[in-house]
Design an enzyme around this catalytic site. Structure first.
Site, short mmCIF file in Angstrom:
data_model
loop_
_atom_site.label_atom_id
_atom_site.label_comp_id
_atom_site.label_asym_id
_atom_site.label_seq_id
_atom_site.Cartn_x
_atom_site.Cartn_y
_atom_site.Cartn_z
N THR A 130 0.83 -1.21 0.00
CA THR A 130 0.00 0.00 0.00
C THR A 130 0.87 1.26 0.00
O THR A 130 0.41 2.32 -0.42
CB THR A 130 -0.90 0.04 1.26
N SER A 134 31.32 -5.20 10.51
CA SER A 134 30.11 -5.82 11.05
C SER A 134 30.42 -7.24 11.52
O SER A 134 31.13 -7.98 10.84
CB SER A 134 29.03 -5.88 9.97
N SER A 155 16.21 -5.43 8.21
CA SER A 155 17.55 -5.20 8.74
C SER A 155 18.23 -4.07 7.98
O SER A 155 19.04 -3.33 8.54
CB SER A 155 18.39 -6.47 8.64
N GLU A 184 18.83 4.12 0.60
CA GLU A 184 18.48 2.80 0.06
C GLU A 184 18.06 2.91 -1.41
O GLU A 184 18.43 2.09 -2.24
CB GLU A 184 17.35 2.18 0.91
N ASP A 211 9.80 1.44 6.25
CA ASP A 211 10.78 0.77 7.11
C ASP A 211 11.58 1.76 7.95
O ASP A 211 11.77 1.58 9.16
CB ASP A 211 11.75 -0.07 6.26
P1 ADP Z 1 15.81 -7.07 4.99
O1 ADP Z 1 15.84 -5.59 5.05
O2 ADP Z 1 14.44 -7.63 4.82
O3 ADP Z 1 16.52 -7.74 6.12
P2 ADP Z 1 17.37 -6.56 2.65
O4 ADP Z 1 17.79 -7.41 1.51
O5 ADP Z 1 16.63 -5.32 2.36
O6 ADP Z 1 16.57 -7.51 3.66
O7 ADP Z 1 18.66 -6.14 3.48
C1 ADP Z 1 19.61 -7.11 3.85
C2 ADP Z 1 20.99 -6.55 3.61
O8 ADP Z 1 21.29 -5.55 4.62
C3 ADP Z 1 22.09 -7.58 3.77
O9 ADP Z 1 22.30 -8.29 2.56
C4 ADP Z 1 23.28 -6.70 4.14
O10 ADP Z 1 23.83 -6.10 2.99
C5 ADP Z 1 22.64 -5.64 4.99
N1 ADP Z 1 22.70 -6.03 6.41
C6 ADP Z 1 21.69 -6.43 7.19
N2 ADP Z 1 22.12 -6.73 8.44
C7 ADP Z 1 23.44 -6.51 8.45
C8 ADP Z 1 24.49 -6.63 9.43
N3 ADP Z 1 24.24 -7.07 10.66
N4 ADP Z 1 25.75 -6.31 9.06
C9 ADP Z 1 26.01 -5.89 7.82
N5 ADP Z 1 25.09 -5.76 6.85
C10 ADP Z 1 23.83 -6.06 7.15
MG MG Z 2 15.26 -4.23 3.52
#
Ligand code: ADP
Ligand code: MG
Length: 399
Positions: free
Chosen positions: A32, A64, A124, A157, A169
């Site tokens: 939406t 990380s 994430s 993003e 988000d």
């Molecule tokens: P979502 O947002 O649903 O978790 P996304 O594909 O949008 O999935 O984002 C995931 C990406 O964010 C990972 O591939 C990585 O590049 C980055 N990311 C997420 N968590 C971490 C982390 N703890 N450390 C480093 N990069 C991260």
């Molecule tokens: Mg994401």
């Protein structure tokens, strides 16, 4: 999470501070956001932690715990989209967008740790952006409002990483309050807090990461957006948000566009219905959660049949959860992989987990991952000393 320990191990010395930013789940309103509609996310208790310190010179160093690589070094001068690939593009993008917006970013070292599973539809990526954004601005003493910070993180993003996501988000990670969901109007960007405390009513929220990841998702997401735009164009309206009467959808002669529009119009209404239920709960609180659960399941069927973005593991999860006594359940996120949100009577959490685990085992699928969800706080700085004094293993918000 021990981002401060990681900072010490990788960079030496102590960080100046630790900032947490949560992942999110969306209670209602899927696909939406880019139709100018409503969404109703809440922040998770699972966070990305960024331990950060200023350094001299205009460079960022990023590492990380969830990434095997050595620290990534990034020069702030001359930074541009396309230069940084992989996970570091998210924090680098935030730095770039802050500067694009006129804020001078300080040189900094940042160590990331997380208990938000990556790629599970729990955002994430936005948590990583928002933790970085808050760390960089507070390190530099910059006053940036939360809505502006969300817009900057979203542009990171969209423009720097290259993912065409909406504003939900980042807004959830920066604006949500504990015990509340965030009603966000994606047309006006106005938001309000809606009381949402299932635990107080004897209910629980269970997230089930189905661990399915489909290569389809990027192309299909873009196609759904295009279909919604086309439906709005044919109806002569600026966006599908303008439709509030489900019957108007029938003016679309194309059956696919009609189904897509029907989902969007119905899901916007379901957001308002859930807000209504939460704002004036029934005297028998369990009835309220029963009704919300029914709306969740309706939303899943709409996403499965009208919007066609569900996937087999999500359908099997919803089915098993309902059979085991859940109030309701639905896929969350863009679709084709990710997680399911189930609303369950507190006593049924165990049986629902067992039923979903059994359904996956029966089909020889990789076992799902379960996370307890509770509407939690938005991004914030944590007091290093206080958190370090806690008994070990006690806090997911470890610094
Ligand atoms: P979502 O947002 O649903 O978790 P996304 O594909 O949008 O999935 O984002 C995931 C990406 O964010 C990972 O591939 C990585 O590049 C980055 N990311 C997420 N968590 C971490 C982390 N703890 N450390 C480093 N990069 C991260
Ligand atoms: Mg994401």
């Amino acid at each position: 999470m021990r981002s401060a320990d990681l900072f010490r191990a990788r960079f030496g010395g102590a960080p100046d501070g630790v900032w947490l930013a949560p992942g999110r789940a969306n209670l209602m309103g899927e696909h939406t956001d880019y139709n100018d509609g409503y969404v109703l996310p809440f922040a998770l208790g699972q966070n990305i932690a960024a331990a950060a310190a200023r350094r001299t010179g205009r460079r960022l160093a990023l590492c990380s715990r969830q990434q095997p690589t050595a620290a990534v070094e990034i020069a702030l001068d001359g930074l541009a989209p396309g230069q940084v690939t992989g996970w570091a593009a998210y924090p680098a993008g935030v730095a770039w967008e802050l500067e694009q917006a006129g804020y001078q970013v300080p040189g900094a070292r940042i160590a990331i740790d997380s208990d938000v599973p990556a790629g599970a539809g729990l955002s994430s990526s936005a948590a990583l952006e928002c933790a970085t954004a808050l760390a960089l601005t507070e390190l530099a003493g910059l006053a940036v409002s939360r809505p502006e910070l969300a817009a900057i993180a979203r542009r990171a993003e969209n423009e720097f990483v290259g993912v065409p996501s909406g504003i939900m988000d980042q807004s959830a990670s920066l604006l949500c309050q504990p015990g509340h969901a965030l009603l966000l109007d994606c047309r006006s960007l106005e938001s309000s807090q809606v009381p949402f405390d299932p635990a107080a009513a004897g209910a629980g929220l269970l997230l089930i990461n189905t661990r399915a990841k489909h290569d389809l998702s990027d192309g299909e997401y873009g196609r759904r957006r295009a279909e919604c735009e086309e439906a709005a164009r044919r109806l002569g309206i600026p966006s599908l948000r303008s439709l509030t009467n489900l019957a108007d959808v029938d003016r679309l002669t194309d059956p696919v566009l009609r189904r897509r529009a029907r989902h969007v119009v119905a899901d916007n209404q379901r957001v308002l219905d859930v807000v209504g239920l939460l704002s004036s709960p029934s005297a028998a609180v369990a009835d309220t959660y029963h009704d919300i659960g029914r709306l969740l399941t309706q939303a899943h069927l709409s996403l499965r049949d009208d919007f066609e973005v569900s996937w087999p593991e999500a359908d099997a999860t919803v089915e098993a959860a309902l059979a085991a006594g859940a109030f309701g359940a639905r896929m969350i996120g863009g679709g084709f992989g990710g997680s399911v949100l189930a609303l369950v009577p507190a006593a049924f959490g165990g049986p629902v987990r067992d039923a979903v685990t059994g359904a996956f085992a029966q089909r020889s699928w990789t076992a799902p991952e379960f996370l307890d969800a509770a509407p939690s706080a938005s991004a914030h700085r944590v007091a290093l000393q206080l958190v370090r004094l806690r008994p070990t293993g006690g806090s997911s918000a470890g610094a």
